[in-house]
Scaffold this active site. Structure first.
Site, PDB file in Angstrom:
ATOM      1  N   LEU A 135       0.832  -1.207   0.000  1.00 56.72           N
ATOM      2  CA  LEU A 135       0.000   0.000   0.000  1.00 56.72           C
ATOM      3  C   LEU A 135       0.867   1.257   0.000  1.00 56.72           C
ATOM      4  CD1 LEU A 135      -2.652  -0.976   2.725  1.00 56.72           C
ATOM      5  CD2 LEU A 135      -3.048  -0.792   0.255  1.00 56.72           C
ATOM      6  N   ALA A 141       9.618   1.470   7.062  1.00 53.30           N
ATOM      7  CA  ALA A 141       8.688   0.345   6.966  1.00 53.30           C
ATOM      8  C   ALA A 141       7.963   0.333   5.630  1.00 53.30           C
ATOM      9  CB  ALA A 141       7.673   0.410   8.101  1.00 53.30           C
ATOM     10  N   GLN A 142       7.308  -0.780   5.392  1.00 55.31           N
ATOM     11  CA  GLN A 142       6.488  -0.966   4.202  1.00 55.31           C
ATOM     12  C   GLN A 142       5.162  -1.567   4.674  1.00 55.31           C
ATOM     13  OE1 GLN A 142       8.775  -1.898   0.603  1.00 55.31           O
ATOM     14  NE2 GLN A 142       7.368  -3.626   0.310  1.00 55.31           N
ATOM     15  N   ASP A 292       1.380  14.999  15.034  1.00 52.46           N
ATOM     16  CA  ASP A 292       1.406  15.369  13.616  1.00 52.46           C
ATOM     17  C   ASP A 292       0.044  15.087  12.971  1.00 52.46           C
ATOM     18  OD1 ASP A 292       2.466  16.365  11.292  1.00 52.46           O
ATOM     19  OD2 ASP A 292       3.460  14.505  10.707  1.00 52.46           O
TER      20      ASP A 292
END
Length: 559
Positions: A135, A141-142, A292
């Site tokens: 995605l 990270a993935q 954030d």
């Protein structure tokens, strides 16, 4: 360069980073870091032609591009620096906020090697389905969509293999450079680079541990129990660890997609209001907040519900810090530049000698905002102006407050994107009012009184022990005193006059007592010599008394 020689690996990495900086026309950073001579010896990189530089772009943009090319550690460092509105000018903050660690994806079989070794079996046996096409891909990270055996749709966030070792090596190099640059340059030292680096290291270590992110999400979810309008993704702890985070898939509209938001038929004004109230509640009531909350970290669901995601960066305020923030805003409302200045100097741990100049700047700042209608106040602009004043006076904020300022700016931007008439000041007023009321509620006042009494008792009972420690330190030669010579000379002069007066008072009193004793011998005729001495003693005591009155009056007049 730092006195300890660099290892071959550090030297190669330093050379690689130097080449990137020079290519973007940022070679001056190498001189600040004290490595320009080493780099010259390695390949005379500082003498490359201007043709290889990208000097036509603004400096903030070149810095952002260089950080992106330098890798995940420096991308994250830039993201942390984008929160330091008290240190960097607005154009740098604006550019660094664009840092997004989107990087080429890793083949699925390479990505899962580390996590499968930890699990002891392939991910295909853990999930009923896992998409090999990601995605999204970041520097740390993935993420991949998957389905649990129970049928629940989830998002699997997997840490890139070997990334911790890369980041730790870069952090060691940065610590050496920051320590050296702070010693070598005063203008670098005032930025407290080692403190910034510690803050950065803490932040990136949290981001490397996906279990911490899961706990952050659950803490915020618990704080919004009973509020159906605000939620966070469910964490599946059976499969969540330091290396992998498994959360529920959110089938909604991402806030960063304005076209989809418009097509979804959402009430954007209501969404802006709910989002603002959620983050303000996190700050002023829960004291644990999403640091954030930009549109990319929020999903919108039917019924104008909001789902916050990505809790790698959170802020936490102590009660004292929260109360100080309320006092700061209250001081602005009540036109108390002295109170605002006192709080800012306390936050920055600064010398009170800066008080007068800063107070004048704050006074002018308060005059600007008074008399302006709430809907015309730009909270982001006001925040920039306030922190610009702090930068001009070499003041820096604690990290928890810089995250709060960053969250305010992100929230204000998100609100105005949804609703151009969004008024952050009006939304914040009820929270500030409630905090002021709670601070002076009878139970809190009583508790503070009890705490103060307990601290007073502790101070008194602990005084003998503290004095003993002080004497022991003095005997061992471990007691160091810092002395302001100019002030000390003034104090010593006063002390000297006081000692003189006390001495004269003692002598005068002695003369009075002695003369009285001599004259009081009843029924005895005093020799002529003793009578003379007694009279002289009385005369001296009278003169001494008048002298004491005169010098005391004169000394008070000098003050």
């Amino acid at each position: 360069m730092p006195s300890t020689p660099a290892s071959p690996g550090e030297f190669r990495r330093l050379t690689e980073l130097s080449m990137i900086l020079i290519r973007y026309g940022l070679g001056d950073f190498l001189r600040y870091a004290g490595v320009d001579q080493i780099v010259e010896k390695a390949g005379e990189l500082l003498h490359r032609s201007d043709a290889e530089r990208i000097a036509d772009r603004p400096a903030p943009e070149r810095l952002r591009c260089a950080l992106e090319e330098m890798g995940p550690t420096f991308i994250k460092l830039g993201q942390i620096l984008s929160t330091r509105v008290d240190l960097l000018p607005p154009d740098y903050i604006h550019e660094l906020e664009k840092l997004r660690d989107h990087v080429p994806t890793l083949p699925f079989e390479n990505l899962v090697t580390e996590i499968e070794a930890e699990l002891g079996r392939p991910l295909s046996e853990v999930f009923a389905r896992i998409d090999t096409v990601p995605l999204a891909a970041g520097s740390i990270a993935q993420t991949h969509r998957a389905q649990l055996p129970t049928g629940e749709e989830v998002v699997v966030k997997i840490r890139r293999p070997g990334i911790r070792g890369v980041i730790e090596a870069d952090l060691r190099l940065l610590r050496r450079l920051a320590r050296f640059a702070a010693r070598r340059f005063d203008d670098v030292a005032r930025l407290h680079p080692e403190a910034i680096l510690r803050e950065f290291a803490n932040s990136i270590h949290v981001e490397l541990d996906f279990a911490i992110e899961g706990r952050n999400a659950e803490t915020i979810a618990k704080n919004f129990e009973g509020d159906p309008a605000i939620s966070t993704p469910k964490v599946f702890w059976d499969w969540t660890s330091e290396l992998m985070n498994v959360q529920a898939f959110i089938d909604g509209v991402r806030g960063s997609d304005p076209a989809a938001v418009d097509a979804g038929g959402f009430d954007k004004r209501e969404i802006a209001r709910r989002g603002a109230n959620a983050v303000l509640k996190m700050m002023f009531e829960d004291r644990f907040f999403h640091a954030d909350p930009h549109p990319g970290n929020v999903f919108y669901l039917s019924g104008n519900r909001l789902v916050f995601i990505d809790f790698g960066m959170v802020g936490q305020l102590s009660r004292q810090r929260r109360d100080e923030m309320v006092d700061l805003l209250y001081g602005m409302v009540e036109r108390r530049p002295d109170k605002v200045t006192e709080i800012l100097l306390t936050w920055a741990d600064a010398d009170e000698r800066q008080n007068l100049a800063l107070e004048g700047r704050i006074d002018a700042f308060i005059d600007r905002i008074h008399g302006v209608a709430l809907d015309r106040l730009d909270i982001a602009s006001l925040t920039r102006d306030l922190f610009s004043a702090m930068r001009d006076h070499n003041l820096a904020l604690p990290s928890d407050l810089t995250l709060m300022a960053k969250a305010f700016a992100s929230l204000d931007g998100m609100g105005r994107q949804l609703d151009p008439g969004f008024d952050m000041v009006a939304e914040a007023q009820p929270f500030l009012r409630r905090q002021m009321m709670r601070r002076y509620a009878p139970d809190r006042v009583l508790r503070k009184a009890k705490d103060g009494a307990a601290e007073g008792v502790d101070l008194v009972t602990g005084l003998p022990r503290d004095l003993k420690k002080l004497l022991q330190m003095a005997q061992r030669g471990q007691l160091n005193l810092g002395i302001d010579v100019v002030r000390m000379e003034r104090y010593l002069d006063r002390f000297d006059r006081s000692v003189t007066r006390v001495s004269m008072a003692i002598v005068t009193a002695a003369l009075i007592v002695g003369s009285s004793m001599v004259m009081s011998f009843s029924g005895a005729k005093l020799p002529v010599g003793l009578s003379v001495f007694a009279m002289l003693g009385f005369a001296g005591s009278v003169i001494g008394g008048f002298w004491l009155i005169y010098t005391t009056w004169r000394g008070n007049g000098r003050r």
